[in-house]
Scaffold this motif. Structure first.
Motif, PDB file in Angstrom:
ATOM      1  N   ILE A 538       0.835  -1.209   0.000  1.00 41.96           N
ATOM      2  CA  ILE A 538       0.000   0.000   0.000  1.00 41.96           C
ATOM      3  C   ILE A 538       0.863   1.250   0.000  1.00 41.96           C
ATOM      4  CG2 ILE A 538      -1.820  -1.211   1.278  1.00 41.96           C
ATOM      5  CD1 ILE A 538      -0.983   0.488   3.741  1.00 41.96           C
ATOM      6  N   ALA A 539       0.175   2.394  -0.141  1.00 41.50           N
ATOM      7  CA  ALA A 539       0.846   3.688  -0.070  1.00 41.50           C
ATOM      8  C   ALA A 539       0.265   4.587   1.002  1.00 41.50           C
ATOM      9  CB  ALA A 539       0.768   4.403  -1.423  1.00 41.50           C
ATOM     10  N   ASN A 540      -0.956   4.295   1.475  1.00 31.92           N
ATOM     11  CA  ASN A 540      -1.577   5.168   2.473  1.00 31.92           C
ATOM     12  C   ASN A 540      -2.733   4.448   3.165  1.00 31.92           C
ATOM     13  OD1 ASN A 540      -3.782   5.271   0.639  1.00 31.92           O
ATOM     14  ND2 ASN A 540      -2.827   6.997  -0.423  1.00 31.92           N
ATOM     15  N   ALA A 541      -3.427   5.181   4.039  1.00 34.53           N
ATOM     16  CA  ALA A 541      -4.510   4.586   4.825  1.00 34.53           C
ATOM     17  C   ALA A 541      -5.676   4.147   3.953  1.00 34.53           C
ATOM     18  CB  ALA A 541      -4.985   5.579   5.883  1.00 34.53           C
ATOM     19  N   ASP A 542      -5.923   4.849   2.851  1.00 35.11           N
ATOM     20  CA  ASP A 542      -7.022   4.451   1.966  1.00 35.11           C
ATOM     21  C   ASP A 542      -6.741   3.093   1.341  1.00 35.11           C
ATOM     22  OD1 ASP A 542      -8.774   6.896   2.000  1.00 35.11           O
ATOM     23  OD2 ASP A 542      -6.889   7.791   1.361  1.00 35.11           O
ATOM     24  N   ASP A 543      -5.487   2.870   0.942  1.00 31.20           N
ATOM     25  CA  ASP A 543      -5.110   1.552   0.432  1.00 31.20           C
ATOM     26  C   ASP A 543      -5.279   0.489   1.515  1.00 31.20           C
ATOM     27  OD1 ASP A 543      -4.442   2.747  -1.933  1.00 31.20           O
ATOM     28  OD2 ASP A 543      -2.285   2.518  -1.717  1.00 31.20           O
ATOM     29  N   ALA A 544      -4.940   0.855   2.756  1.00 31.45           N
ATOM     30  CA  ALA A 544      -5.069  -0.106   3.863  1.00 31.45           C
ATOM     31  C   ALA A 544      -6.524  -0.531   4.036  1.00 31.45           C
ATOM     32  CB  ALA A 544      -4.534   0.508   5.147  1.00 31.45           C
ATOM     33  N   ARG A 545      -7.434   0.428   3.968  1.00 34.20           N
ATOM     34  CA  ARG A 545      -8.860   0.088   4.091  1.00 34.20           C
ATOM     35  C   ARG A 545      -9.315  -0.797   2.942  1.00 34.20           C
ATOM     36  NH1 ARG A 545      -8.989   5.054   6.933  1.00 34.20           N
ATOM     37  NH2 ARG A 545      -8.680   6.287   5.050  1.00 34.20           N
ATOM     38  N   GLU A 546      -8.809  -0.513   1.735  1.00 35.00           N
ATOM     39  CA  GLU A 546      -9.161  -1.361   0.593  1.00 35.00           C
ATOM     40  C   GLU A 546      -8.633  -2.776   0.792  1.00 35.00           C
ATOM     41  OE1 GLU A 546      -8.739  -1.536  -4.296  1.00 35.00           O
ATOM     42  OE2 GLU A 546      -7.605  -0.048  -3.159  1.00 35.00           O
ATOM     43  N   GLN A 576       4.297  12.828   9.285  1.00 38.25           N
ATOM     44  CA  GLN A 576       4.588  11.409   9.092  1.00 38.25           C
ATOM     45  C   GLN A 576       3.877  10.545  10.127  1.00 38.25           C
ATOM     46  OE1 GLN A 576       8.657  10.216   7.959  1.00 38.25           O
ATOM     47  NE2 GLN A 576       9.222  12.360   8.194  1.00 38.25           N
ATOM     48  N   THR A 577       3.958  10.953  11.391  1.00 36.36           N
ATOM     49  CA  THR A 577       3.297  10.171  12.439  1.00 36.36           C
ATOM     50  C   THR A 577       1.808  10.055  12.172  1.00 36.36           C
ATOM     51  OG1 THR A 577       4.925  10.831  14.100  1.00 36.36           O
ATOM     52  CG2 THR A 577       2.813  10.038  14.914  1.00 36.36           C
ATOM     53  N   GLU A 578       1.190  11.144  11.751  1.00 36.04           N
ATOM     54  CA  GLU A 578      -0.244  11.122  11.460  1.00 36.04           C
ATOM     55  C   GLU A 578      -0.560  10.126  10.346  1.00 36.04           C
ATOM     56  OE1 GLU A 578      -3.820  14.212  10.061  1.00 36.04           O
ATOM     57  OE2 GLU A 578      -1.776  14.956  10.421  1.00 36.04           O
ATOM     58  N   ALA A 579       0.279  10.119   9.298  1.00 40.03           N
ATOM     59  CA  ALA A 579       0.046   9.208   8.176  1.00 40.03           C
ATOM     60  C   ALA A 579       0.244   7.754   8.595  1.00 40.03           C
ATOM     61  CB  ALA A 579       0.982   9.565   7.017  1.00 40.03           C
ATOM     62  N   TYR A 580       1.303   7.468   9.360  1.00 37.35           N
ATOM     63  CA  TYR A 580       1.567   6.096   9.783  1.00 37.35           C
ATOM     64  C   TYR A 580       0.492   5.605  10.762  1.00 37.35           C
ATOM     65  CZ  TYR A 580       6.174   7.536   8.025  1.00 37.35           C
ATOM     66  OH  TYR A 580       7.201   8.025   7.268  1.00 37.35           O
ATOM     67  N   GLN A 581       0.069   6.491  11.647  1.00 37.67           N
ATOM     68  CA  GLN A 581      -0.966   6.106  12.616  1.00 37.67           C
ATOM     69  C   GLN A 581      -2.286   5.819  11.903  1.00 37.67           C
ATOM     70  OE1 GLN A 581      -0.379   5.832  16.178  1.00 37.67           O
ATOM     71  NE2 GLN A 581      -2.202   4.599  15.808  1.00 37.67           N
ATOM     72  N   ALA A 582      -2.568   6.608  10.869  1.00 37.79           N
ATOM     73  CA  ALA A 582      -3.811   6.405  10.119  1.00 37.79           C
ATOM     74  C   ALA A 582      -3.839   5.016   9.476  1.00 37.79           C
ATOM     75  CB  ALA A 582      -3.966   7.492   9.046  1.00 37.79           C
ATOM     76  N   VAL A 583      -2.678   4.538   9.031  1.00 38.28           N
ATOM     77  CA  VAL A 583      -2.606   3.203   8.443  1.00 38.28           C
ATOM     78  C   VAL A 583      -2.916   2.152   9.499  1.00 38.28           C
ATOM     79  CG1 VAL A 583      -1.043   1.491   7.456  1.00 38.28           C
ATOM     80  CG2 VAL A 583      -1.047   3.827   6.568  1.00 38.28           C
ATOM     81  N   LEU A 584      -2.267   2.246  10.657  1.00 37.05           N
ATOM     82  CA  LEU A 584      -2.524   1.264  11.706  1.00 37.05           C
ATOM     83  C   LEU A 584      -3.976   1.301  12.159  1.00 37.05           C
ATOM     84  CD1 LEU A 584       0.575   0.868  11.809  1.00 37.05           C
ATOM     85  CD2 LEU A 584       0.363   0.712  14.291  1.00 37.05           C
TER      86      LEU A 584
END
Length: 830
Positions: A538-546, A576-584
């Protein structure tokens, strides 16, 4: 003395304006100004008296030095250098004095026409800006009799080059296929124009001004020849470096090959390159080239500059809205493409070129079109398939800017319930503007499998066939088609029985996809009880949800470089922390492997002044870049250590070559975690993508928590084949026995310390590779979200015991072809 020169037609046939020639170098007047002729006679005649200054070894091109020193290039056909002289018989030699109308070259028109894209012959005058063209022929011409061009010299003017200043010398090994013929010489000329210095290229006792295409070609330089380069002037060092870089850049003599991916010809079928798989029935909707009529003259530079600025603002706003909307829908591929368009809108070179056109009196729209199409010509002529495929993006930007300036010229196309979009090439925005439910497939004459429309089609699940050639444009609106992108074929005249069979197959595929999706959330367990984790790249949280929606067990690779590119400064630690946390947070308790920044090689960022490298793939990239910029690396590591819970985070390090690099990075993580007062530590993994890491896996596994094989890079480094080189595409195969042996060594080394190994490269998505990887001991496969159901289903039909026994025997085979043939016998459904 004023020079007036009349050039006669070199062949009998119709005159053709250069801008209509199917070669961007000539059509863009990069070689100079002139005319073309469609040959209907077989002997090339001298258009004027003069001396043969240059004659290509292949006989397809020559230069005449006319009285007064005027250089006239005659180039027979398009891409004819690759014919290696077949079909051409020169009748003169360099240095010969010839009369107007004298035979120069005999041409086998039938033989050349069968192997070249076009026979159109260009007659071009170098340094065309020094002349007024007072006569240009139209209509039918008689060889040696009809006037072709009449030109009169303007007042002499300085070329702008300056020899005042330091002198620098260097060498270059010419990388262009076919040597310094027309296109490479034009690229050298274009490179020199950016500098004030004088640049001379020397070879075989002769020298040429790098600003003269004709002079460069007259050197007779072949591919892999070494030339001397000398620059003198205030910016000599930069000019020397630029020319050497262009000379050493590899480019193919013709268009970038796509045949390795294309379907074989089938009678009555249209063949192309499968850009997005699938089967569709639909009716043709033609999306022809956008070519709005534009006013030539502007209303004054100030008003036209403001018109351009307003259009840029409007399109930027529209594109940004598209990015936001795509991200809200989780359409990552679409948002990335819009982001690339945003970068093009901010390109200073395009803007400067448009403003120069406005300042010369053109309207904003015309200036914008000329600037963009000049860049299109450059990209299309570079011999690089990936760059050529960006032409569609530039034309898309042109369309959007012109619509912003002058309004939409016409209504959008009328769609059928199931439409097959047909065009020369397709702009990404043209696709995203249409209702997805009515688009059944895409067929284009041009384009490539790595173009943005191809990426979008795959993301949207639309079957797409590209690079079908001009025959695609003979398809008529409303015509019923069967598009089988799996086989790379279009059936343009299907029978009722064929339509019925295709409809049955489409229904079967849809039912199968629904069944796979329904079972995707369950674990992937082999017939004999071995659990294989199927994760997502993935590249971001939206990909993670998919990925979660498609049944992924975890994130096997988050590429953090997408946070860093397409911006003017590095993201902050908080960003960066916000983006990584959104993925988790999007994973509902699943684990995530997040890779540290992999910048360098084919990925660059403007705010890092990475040094130019002759071979970036072997240079400063991956963790090497991180060590070179420790503040940026520390910021990323701190951002990762701030996510919660750390127990679900796995940090992956790219381009590790030996255990010392891993120990150094782990020490840095320990130090930062100590400064932050953290009691918990995330897992740390090594990406196995260079052969040394695979061979030293036992050492690395002693200090790492897991290993993840990046098969894309490991394949190219093991086989010493650039994975971006289209000419090698058919030979770059991850199932090569050499690569399989490295994977076996890596898994064995990891097992000595009880560590697991995953695969996050494209190999994990190859159905034929899955049983082999499982047999070699791989415990995790990371694929794109849409492939998760398919891969899980495949794993459930395998026996781990059989996979192990057969994988061991596959290591003894001698080629990737032999491996694939054996896999087909063992697991025909793979």
């Amino acid at each position: 003395m004023t020079i007036t020169l009349e050039l006669l037609a070199p062949f009998s046939g119709p005159a053709i304006p250069l801008e209509r020639v199917p070669d961007p170098v000539f059509a863009g007047l990069m070689m100079g100004d002139g005319l073309a002729v469609e040959p209907m006679s077989s002997t090339l005649l001298a258009p004027c008296k003069g001396t043969v200054g240059q004659l290509a070894r292949t006989g397809h091109a020559l230069t005449l030095i006319a009285d007064g020193g005027v250089e006239v290039l005659i180039h027979i056909g398009i891409d004819t250098v690759k014919l290696a002289g077949q079909g051409f018989r020169p009748l003169v030699a360099v240095g010969d004095r010839v009369a107007a109308g004298q035979p120069l070259v005999e041409v086998d028109l039938d033989a050349v026409a069968r192997r070249a894209p076009s026979l159109q012959t260009m007659v071009v005058v170098a340094d065309a800006e020094r002349f007024c063209f007072t006569g240009r022929a139209e209509g039918w011409l008689e060889a040696g009799r009809s006037p072709l061009l009449t030109l009169t010299a303007r007042e002499a003017a300085s070329s702008g080059a300056s020899a005042d200043g330091p002198e620098r010398e260097g060498e270059a090994v010419v990388g262009h296929e076919g040597g310094l013929h027309a296109r490479p010489s034009a690229r050298v000329q274009q490179a020199v124009k950016a500098f004030a210095s004088e640049v001379i290229v020397e070879f075989g006792g002769k020298q040429a001004n790098a600003r003269s295409v004709m002079a460069l070609m007259s050197l007779g330089v072949a591919e892999r020849d070494t030339v001397a380069v000398r620059a003198s002037g205030a910016d000599a060092e930069a000019a020397l470096a630029a020319v050497v870089a262009v000379l050493e850049t590899h480019s193919a003599a013709g268009h970038a090959p796509v045949a390795v991916h294309a379907a074989p010809a089938v009678a009555g079928r249209l063949a192309g390159v499968a850009a997005a798989p699938g089967l569709a029935i639909g009716r043709v909707v033609r999306l022809d080239v956008f070519d709005m009529a534009l006013p030539e003259a502007g209303a004054g530079a100030l008003a036209e500059r403001e018109r351009l600025s307003a259009a840029l603002r409007a399109v930027r706003e529209r594109v940004q809205h598209g990015i936001d909307a795509a991200l809200r829908r989780g359409a990552t591929a679409e948002s990335d493409i819009f982001a690339a368009h945003l970068a093009l809108l901010d390109d200073p070179e395009l803007l400067a070129a448009a403003e120069r056109g406005i300042d010369s009196g053109a309207g904003a729209g015309l200036a914008c079109r000329l600037a963009i199409r000049a860049q299109c010509a450059v990209l299309a002529g570079l011999g690089n398939q990936l760059l050529a495929e960006r032409v569609a993006d530039l034309k898309d930007i042109e369309r959007q800017l012109l619509v912003a300036m002058y309004g939409e010229p016409e209504q959008g196309p009328a769609l059928f319930d199931a439409s097959i979009l047909v065009a020369e090439d397709l702009a990404p925005s043209a696709l995203t503007r249409l209702p997805r439910a009515k688009v059944a497939g895409i067929v284009t004459a041009a384009g490539g499998a790595s173009g943005h429309v191809a990426i979008l089609a795959r993301a949207l699940g639309i079957p797409a066939l590209v690079a079908c050639g001009p025959d695609a444009l003979s398809l008529t609106p409303g015509q019923a088609l069967i598009l089988d992108a799996r086989a790379g074929l279009v059936n343009p005249r299907p029978s009722e029985a064929e339509l019925d069979d295709a409809a049955v197959e489409i229904a079967r595929l849809a039912a199968r996809e629904r069944a796979l999706q329904a079972s995707a959330k369950g674990p992937a367990i082999t017939l004999d009880g071995a659990a294989i984790e199927v994760a997502v790249n993935i590249a971001n949280a939206d990909d993670a949800r998919e990925g979660v929606a498609h049944g992924a067990d975890a994130v096997g690779l988050l590429r953090t470089e997408f946070l860093f590119i397409d911006r003017r400064e590095a993201p902050t630690e908080d960003e960066q922390t916000e983006a990584y946390q959104a993925v988790l947070d999007a994973l509902d308790g699943r684990n995530a492997i997040i890779r540290t920044l992999d910048i360098g090689g084919d990925k660059d960022v403007p705010y890092l002044q990475l040094p130019p490298e002759p071979n970036p793939a072997l240079g400063l990239r991956g963790i090497r870049t991180g060590f070179a910029y420790p503040d940026m690396l520390d910021a990323q590591l701190r951002a990762l250590l701030r996510v919660k819970p750390l127990s679900r985070l796995r940090i992956l390090v790219p381009m590790i070559a030996d255990v010392g690099e891993l120990i150094r990075l782990r020490g840095r993580i320990e130090a930062l975690a100590g400064e932050m007062g953290l009691a918990e530590r995330p897992q740390l993994g090594v990406m196995i993508e260079v052969p040394s890491a695979a061979l030293l896996a036992d050492q690395l596994a002693k200090h790492a928590d897991f290993l993840s094989i990046g098969s894309n890079d490991l394949t190219q480094y093991t086989l010493a084949m650039d994975r971006c080189n289209a000419a090698l595409a058919a030979r770059i195969d991850a199932l090569h026995p050499g690569l399989l042996r490295l994977i076996a060594i890596a898994v064995d080394g990891a097992s000595k310390h009880g560590k697991w190994v995953g695969v996050c490269g494209a190999m994990a998505s190859d159905p034929q590779a899955v049983p082999v990887l499982i047999g070699l001991g791989v415990a995790e496969l990371s694929v794109s979200p849409r492939l998760v159901p398919e891969v899980k289903n495949l794993v459930r039909g395998l026996s781990l015991q059989q996979c192990r026994g057969e994988a061991e025997r596959l290591l003894a085979l001698n080629s990737a072809q032999a491996v694939r043939a054996r896999i087909t016998e063992l697991w025909p459904a793979a």
